[in-house]
Design a protein around this motif. Structure first.
Motif, mmCIF file in Angstrom:
data_model
loop_
_atom_site.group_PDB
_atom_site.id
_atom_site.type_symbol
_atom_site.label_atom_id
_atom_site.label_comp_id
_atom_site.label_asym_id
_atom_site.label_seq_id
_atom_site.Cartn_x
_atom_site.Cartn_y
_atom_site.Cartn_z
ATOM 1 N N ARG A 50 -9.267 0.614 4.408
ATOM 2 C CA ARG A 50 -9.254 1.234 3.090
ATOM 3 C C ARG A 50 -8.761 2.664 3.276
ATOM 4 O O ARG A 50 -9.333 3.443 4.040
ATOM 5 N N GLU B 42 -6.654 3.861 -4.232
ATOM 6 C CA GLU B 42 -7.048 3.591 -2.851
ATOM 7 C C GLU B 42 -6.470 2.236 -2.469
ATOM 8 O O GLU B 42 -6.635 1.258 -3.205
ATOM 9 N N PRO C 106 -7.192 6.184 1.341
ATOM 10 C CA PRO C 106 -6.916 6.929 0.103
ATOM 11 C C PRO C 106 -5.418 7.014 -0.147
ATOM 12 O O PRO C 106 -4.632 7.272 0.772
#
Length: 535
Positions: free
Chosen positions: A216, A199, A218
């Protein structure tokens, strides 16, 4: 100072460089020393990391020389394990690039009388003369190495974009820029079914000033998309690249073999020298003879260790590729995606390939998409738009066809019967688990499906107590009548409980606990009397 400005000042030289009889700086005539120093530079060029050089020397069982500066053995050449600090000293020393320098460090006395040494920037050096004497690398290569070392050093600071490639699965580690604030994004790993999932996180401001995380994102889907872009770019060069790598590996193995062979010759020379010294001593002088004998035994042990190391490495060294092997490499290289997806390919090597093609990747996340803006080394830009990955609960969500089938079957079947029917059809839950009665109930509650019992109640069916009160009998009598077929009951759940339909109004009333009598089929002559009897 005048000699320094002319480049003629005699200085202590690093290992691998010596003065010839007339005072000129030349490469060390010992080929094993030359090979070891050259190996450091070639390995750093290949790996791009000083720590990787240390690991490569340790993996190949190679030693590195150094000259003693103090003590009774001052000036003697000794060999030992290569250390990280020694690699940095070699890479940062301009003498290995054939340059003479003076005034790189300055001393300063503190208030307490102690002395400190500070390394000055290059523009403040007193003297710097390039191409002053032979070296192991060119000045241009030295500049490239310094740039790479400076980029690697940023991994220990706030700017981690240029950090060296690591072993983790994040393909864009060290190359990601936040599309909102422009800061450097770091990598955070999560464990999913035993695998590390990356991530990309922009958290520098959050760490420094206690603010919330900027972004943030993935990283698995991003890495996959960038891999596809890489495959489309590199596939035409796969054949040439694979064969060049094979030739480079062979050359490096041959170079390491020559260094180990030189170590054996050096150990043999010292053993022969110790033997001659021992044989030349007077046997009656036991003090000297014992010491020389111990020294001879020590050199014999070193010779045995060097020989064993050389033989083991020779057994593992396969030599250059044969024509059959080159044909196999050619056939495999034609399918570069297979090489890229091969589990045996180290993640560090994939990242090194990525850095040969990409400058950086800027990530920006919206409510529905992730935008990846990629800058290639050649100056071109590519932009990828990717959907937001599904959340964990969405991934584990029960398939719609399973929910629809449960809703339909609840009309006529209990939870355990539904689980058996769906399992026979190969249907499973969202997590891939077999269906069972408890899971069917959980799915029904999650999707607000009416239970089988509720559906029967909605049709007007009565519970056991309700039908007993309606008929004026006990519950056991109701069960007996159901078993005899006098009352219609439908199974309501897996506890073997039933719901009952209202009896027909023409059923006979019970007398003295006896079951009711079913009325006879009506006929034309008895219709009136039968009806009166039922009433």
């Amino acid at each position: 100072m005048s000699k320094a400005r002319r480049g003629e000042l005699v200085q202590a030289l690093p290992v691998g460089l010596v003065y010839d009889p007339v005072g000129n700086v030349v490469l060390d005539p010992d080929t094993s020393v030359q090979g070891s120093v050259a190996r450091v530079f070639s390995t750093f060029t290949t790996t791009g990391s000083a720590l990787a050089v240390v690991k490569a020397f340790a993996a190949d069982g190679l030693l590195f020389p150094r000259r003693l500066k103090t003590g009774p053995r001052k000036g003697e050449l000794v060999w030992g394990q290569l250390q990280h600090s020694r690699v940095l000293q070699v890479l940062h020393n301009p003498r290995y690039a054939g340059a003479f320098f003076y005034g790189r460090r300055t001393d300063h006395r503190r208030a307490d009388g102690t002395m400190t040494t500070r390394v000055l920037p290059r523009e403040e050096w007193t003297v710097l003369i390039t191409d002053s004497h032979p070296g192991y690398i060119s000045w241009e290569q030295f500049e490239v190495n310094q740039t790479r070392l400076a980029a690697n050093a940023t991994a220990h600071g706030n700017d981690r974009r240029a950090s060296p490639p690591r072993e983790g699965p994040a393909l864009l580690q060290g190359l990601v820029v936040c599309g909102k604030c422009g800061g450097r994004m770091t990598v955070r790993y999560h464990t999913r079914k035993g695998n590390h999932v990356p991530e990309y996180v922009c958290q520098s401001e959050g760490i420094q000033h206690g603010k919330t995380i900027c972004q943030r994102i993935p990283g698995a889907g991003i890495d996959t998309a960038v891999s596809r872009l890489l495959l489309d770019t590199v596939t035409p060069l796969a054949l040439e690249t694979a064969l060049a790598v094979a030739d480079e590996l062979t050359a490096r193995a041959d170079e390491a073999d020559r260094i180990r062979a030189a170590a054996v010759k050096r150990a043999q020379y010292h053993a022969d020298l110790a033997r001659r010294r021992y044989l030349a001593v007077d046997p009656a002088n036991r003090l000297v003879a014992d010491q020389l004998e111990a020294a001879w035994n020590a050199t014999l042990r070193e010779l045995g260790e060097a020989t064993d190391t050389y033989e083991r490495a020779r057994e593992q060294h396969t030599g250059p590729l044969s024509q059959t092997q080159r044909d196999a490499v050619t056939a495999l290289a034609a399918d570069f995606p297979a090489l890229w997806a091969n589990p045996a390919t180290p993640m560090r090597e994939r990242k090194r390939v990525i850095r040969l093609l990409l400058t950086d990747a800027t990530l920006a996340r919206t409510d529905s998409t992730i935008t990846v803006h990629i800058r290639l080394k050649g100056g071109q830009d590519r932009t990828l738009s990717l959907p937001i990955p599904l959340a964990a609960w969405q991934i584990r969500q029960t398939p719609a066809e399973v929910v629809s089938a449960i809703d339909t079957l609840l009309e006529e079947h209990t939870d355990s019967e539904i689980a058996a029917i769906l399992t026979s059809k190969g249907m499973v839950s969202g997590t891939g688990q077999p269906l069972h009665a408890r899971l069917i109930r959980q799915i029904g509650k999650a999707y607000h499906l009416r239970s089988h019992t509720q559906r029967l109640r909605d049709e007007g069916l009565l519970t056991l107590n309700d039908i007993a009160r309606h008929l004026g009998v006990g519950t056991s009598t109701v069960k007996t009548w159901r078993n005899q077929g006098l009352l219609t009951g439908r199974r309501a759940n897996d506890k073997n409980e039933y719901l009952y339909q209202l009896p027909s109004p023409d059923i006979a009333r019970p007398r003295r606990g006896r079951p009711p009598r079913k009325p006879a089929p009506p006929t034309e002559t008895t219709t009136t009397s039968t009806t009166r009897s039922a009433v």
